[in-house]
Design a protein around this motif. Structure first.
Motif, PDB file in Angstrom:
ATOM      1  N   ARG A  42     -14.998  10.748  74.156  1.00 22.66           N
ATOM      2  CA  ARG A  42     -14.515  12.264  73.637  1.00 22.66           C
ATOM      3  C   ARG A  42     -12.965  12.192  73.391  1.00 22.66           C
ATOM      4  NH1 ARG A  42     -16.033  15.952  78.953  1.00 22.66           N
ATOM      5  NH2 ARG A  42     -14.384  14.804  80.249  1.00 22.66           N
ATOM      6  N   GLN A  43     -12.631  12.919  72.700  1.00 19.96           N
ATOM      7  CA  GLN A  43     -11.056  13.155  72.361  1.00 19.96           C
ATOM      8  C   GLN A  43     -10.768  14.667  71.985  1.00 19.96           C
ATOM      9  OE1 GLN A  43      -9.322  10.668  69.269  1.00 19.96           O
ATOM     10  NE2 GLN A  43      -7.522  10.808  69.978  1.00 19.96           N
ATOM     11  N   SER A  44      -9.850  15.083  72.932  1.00 24.79           N
ATOM     12  CA  SER A  44      -9.107  16.388  72.698  1.00 24.79           C
ATOM     13  C   SER A  44      -7.886  16.489  72.300  1.00 24.79           C
ATOM     14  CB  SER A  44      -9.429  17.263  73.991  1.00 24.79           C
ATOM     15  OG  SER A  44      -8.729  16.572  75.159  1.00 24.79           O
ATOM     16  N   PRO A  45      -7.526  17.489  71.570  1.00 25.43           N
ATOM     17  CA  PRO A  45      -6.176  17.481  70.953  1.00 25.43           C
ATOM     18  C   PRO A  45      -4.881  17.005  72.029  1.00 25.43           C
ATOM     19  CG  PRO A  45      -7.169  19.385  70.123  1.00 25.43           C
ATOM     20  CD  PRO A  45      -8.000  18.582  71.153  1.00 25.43           C
ATOM     21  N   GLY A  46      -4.185  16.136  71.465  1.00 24.58           N
ATOM     22  CA  GLY A  46      -3.114  15.702  72.462  1.00 24.58           C
ATOM     23  C   GLY A  46      -3.366  14.587  73.485  1.00 24.58           C
ATOM     24  N   LYS A  47      -4.645  14.401  73.450  1.00 23.84           N
ATOM     25  CA  LYS A  47      -5.323  13.302  74.539  1.00 23.84           C
ATOM     26  C   LYS A  47      -5.651  12.105  73.795  1.00 23.84           C
ATOM     27  CE  LYS A  47      -6.144  16.742  78.077  1.00 23.84           C
ATOM     28  NZ  LYS A  47      -7.195  17.102  79.084  1.00 23.84           N
ATOM     29  N   GLN A  48      -5.440  10.979  74.713  1.00 20.31           N
ATOM     30  CA  GLN A  48      -6.482   9.887  74.240  1.00 20.31           C
ATOM     31  C   GLN A  48      -7.778  10.049  74.319  1.00 20.31           C
ATOM     32  OE1 GLN A  48      -4.712   6.636  76.585  1.00 20.31           O
ATOM     33  NE2 GLN A  48      -3.219   6.189  74.920  1.00 20.31           N
ATOM     34  N   GLU A  92     -12.953  22.347  79.853  1.00 20.47           N
ATOM     35  CA  GLU A  92     -12.182  20.895  79.989  1.00 20.47           C
ATOM     36  C   GLU A  92     -13.018  20.056  79.239  1.00 20.47           C
ATOM     37  OE1 GLU A  92     -12.682  22.941  82.730  1.00 20.47           O
ATOM     38  OE2 GLU A  92     -12.802  21.562  84.409  1.00 20.47           O
ATOM     39  N   ASP A  93     -14.323  20.189  79.022  1.00 20.96           N
ATOM     40  CA  ASP A  93     -15.124  19.359  78.354  1.00 20.96           C
ATOM     41  C   ASP A  93     -15.220  19.483  76.782  1.00 20.96           C
ATOM     42  OD1 ASP A  93     -17.808  19.871  80.905  1.00 20.96           O
ATOM     43  OD2 ASP A  93     -16.329  18.035  80.686  1.00 20.96           O
ATOM     44  N   THR A  94     -14.200  20.361  76.404  1.00 21.19           N
ATOM     45  CA  THR A  94     -14.177  20.686  74.966  1.00 21.19           C
ATOM     46  C   THR A  94     -13.427  19.498  74.306  1.00 21.19           C
ATOM     47  OG1 THR A  94     -13.931  23.216  75.217  1.00 21.19           O
ATOM     48  CG2 THR A  94     -12.954  22.234  73.203  1.00 21.19           C
ATOM     49  N   ALA A  95     -13.951  19.041  73.285  1.00 19.90           N
ATOM     50  CA  ALA A  95     -13.456  17.751  72.699  1.00 19.90           C
ATOM     51  C   ALA A  95     -14.525  17.545  71.540  1.00 19.90           C
ATOM     52  CB  ALA A  95     -13.238  16.757  73.681  1.00 19.90           C
ATOM     53  N   VAL A  96     -14.059  16.247  70.532  1.00 14.91           N
ATOM     54  CA  VAL A  96     -14.735  15.825  69.704  1.00 14.91           C
ATOM     55  C   VAL A  96     -15.572  14.601  70.462  1.00 14.91           C
ATOM     56  CG1 VAL A  96     -14.918  14.723  67.332  1.00 14.91           C
ATOM     57  CG2 VAL A  96     -13.376  16.560  67.522  1.00 14.91           C
ATOM     58  N   TYR A  97     -16.669  14.699  70.206  1.00 14.50           N
ATOM     59  CA  TYR A  97     -17.404  13.552  71.025  1.00 14.50           C
ATOM     60  C   TYR A  97     -17.984  12.551  69.874  1.00 14.50           C
ATOM     61  CZ  TYR A  97     -17.570  16.278  75.303  1.00 14.50           C
ATOM     62  OH  TYR A  97     -17.399  16.812  76.522  1.00 14.50           O
ATOM     63  N   TYR A  98     -17.805  11.313  70.087  1.00 15.60           N
ATOM     64  CA  TYR A  98     -17.824  10.310  69.316  1.00 15.60           C
ATOM     65  C   TYR A  98     -19.045   9.120  69.947  1.00 15.60           C
ATOM     66  CZ  TYR A  98     -13.641  11.544  66.871  1.00 15.60           C
ATOM     67  OH  TYR A  98     -12.815  12.372  66.170  1.00 15.60           O
ATOM     68  N   GLY A 115     -18.303  11.880  64.778  1.00 13.22           N
ATOM     69  CA  GLY A 115     -17.861  12.807  65.754  1.00 13.22           C
ATOM     70  C   GLY A 115     -18.695  14.034  65.560  1.00 13.22           C
ATOM     71  N   THR A 116     -18.685  14.759  66.785  1.00 13.86           N
ATOM     72  CA  THR A 116     -19.459  16.089  66.655  1.00 13.86           C
ATOM     73  C   THR A 116     -18.427  16.958  67.701  1.00 13.86           C
ATOM     74  OG1 THR A 116     -21.351  17.464  66.933  1.00 13.86           O
ATOM     75  CG2 THR A 116     -21.065  15.562  68.314  1.00 13.86           C
ATOM     76  N   GLN A 117     -18.191  18.262  67.530  1.00 11.01           N
ATOM     77  CA  GLN A 117     -17.277  19.117  68.082  1.00 11.01           C
ATOM     78  C   GLN A 117     -17.935  19.661  68.906  1.00 11.01           C
ATOM     79  OE1 GLN A 117     -13.556  19.903  67.643  1.00 11.01           O
ATOM     80  NE2 GLN A 117     -14.195  20.694  69.754  1.00 11.01           N
ATOM     81  N   VAL A 118     -17.718  19.839  70.326  1.00 13.26           N
ATOM     82  CA  VAL A 118     -17.922  20.616  71.328  1.00 13.26           C
ATOM     83  C   VAL A 118     -16.981  21.673  71.922  1.00 13.26           C
ATOM     84  CG1 VAL A 118     -19.016  20.317  73.857  1.00 13.26           C
ATOM     85  CG2 VAL A 118     -19.644  18.894  72.264  1.00 13.26           C
ATOM     86  N   THR A 119     -17.521  22.724  71.829  1.00  9.55           N
ATOM     87  CA  THR A 119     -16.532  23.786  72.274  1.00  9.55           C
ATOM     88  C   THR A 119     -17.060  24.654  73.504  1.00  9.55           C
ATOM     89  OG1 THR A 119     -15.433  23.855  70.145  1.00  9.55           O
ATOM     90  CG2 THR A 119     -14.970  25.844  71.679  1.00  9.55           C
ATOM     91  N   VAL A 120     -16.362  24.558  74.650  1.00 12.96           N
ATOM     92  CA  VAL A 120     -16.984  25.335  75.751  1.00 12.96           C
ATOM     93  C   VAL A 120     -15.799  26.499  75.980  1.00 12.96           C
ATOM     94  CG1 VAL A 120     -17.873  25.426  78.209  1.00 12.96           C
ATOM     95  CG2 VAL A 120     -17.743  23.359  76.712  1.00 12.96           C
ATOM     96  N   SER A 121     -16.569  27.513  75.700  1.00 13.77           N
ATOM     97  CA  SER A 121     -15.347  28.905  75.737  1.00 13.77           C
ATOM     98  C   SER A 121     -16.262  29.956  75.859  1.00 13.77           C
ATOM     99  CB  SER A 121     -14.737  29.235  74.540  1.00 13.77           C
ATOM    100  OG  SER A 121     -13.990  30.164  74.468  1.00 13.77           O
ATOM    101  N   SER A 122     -15.753  31.140  76.708  1.00 19.40           N
ATOM    102  CA  SER A 122     -16.417  32.334  76.795  1.00 19.40           C
ATOM    103  C   SER A 122     -16.106  33.287  75.743  1.00 19.40           C
ATOM    104  CB  SER A 122     -16.204  33.166  78.386  1.00 19.40           C
ATOM    105  OG  SER A 122     -14.761  33.039  78.390  1.00 19.40           O
TER     106      SER A 122
END
Length: 122
Positions: A42-48, A92-98, A115-122
């Motif tokens: 997985r990769q989220s913006p600004g992270k490896q 914090e699991d929000t990311a693009v999953y590869y 990749g597939t986007q996973v967004t965890v948000s209320s």
């Protein structure tokens, strides 16, 4: 050609669940698929990009500490598919999953899905 197609991403509330799937086709299908080490990154913006979970041909499984007890990786060699069941999702699991497929002993990073986007948000 090798094709890895992920599906199952989406928007979910904290504490919810999602199941990602990655279907392999092309040169990596059939009996060859079972020999590959399959993994989810997985990769989220600004992270490896980070390894989330992996499963070998023999069923040995590895998880990053942050998902242990919440995520489960599995594979169905008859369907050339690897899964990632994600429970108790956190923001914090929000990311693009590869999805990744790598043949043991071969140099390089292997094959990647789109990749597939996973967004965890209320």
């Amino acid at each position: 050609q090798v094709y890895l197609v992920e599906s199952g991403g989406g928007l979910v509330q904290p504490g919810g669940s999602l199941r990602l799937s990655c279907a392999a086709s092309g040169r990596i299908s059939g009996s060859i698929f079972s020999a590959y080490v399959m993994a989810w990154y997985r990769q989220s913006p600004g992270k490896q990009r980070e390894l989330v979970a992996s499963i070998t041909s023999g069923g040995r499984i590895n998880y990053v500490d942050s998902v242990k007890g919440r995520f489960t990786i599995s594979r169905d060699n008859a369907k050339n598919t690897v899964y990632l069941q994600m429970n108790d999702l956190k923001p914090e699991d929000t990311a693009v999953y590869y999805c990744n497929a790598k043949f043991p002993g071969v140099a390089g990073s292997g094959y990647w899905g789109q990749g597939t986007q996973v967004t965890v948000s209320s």
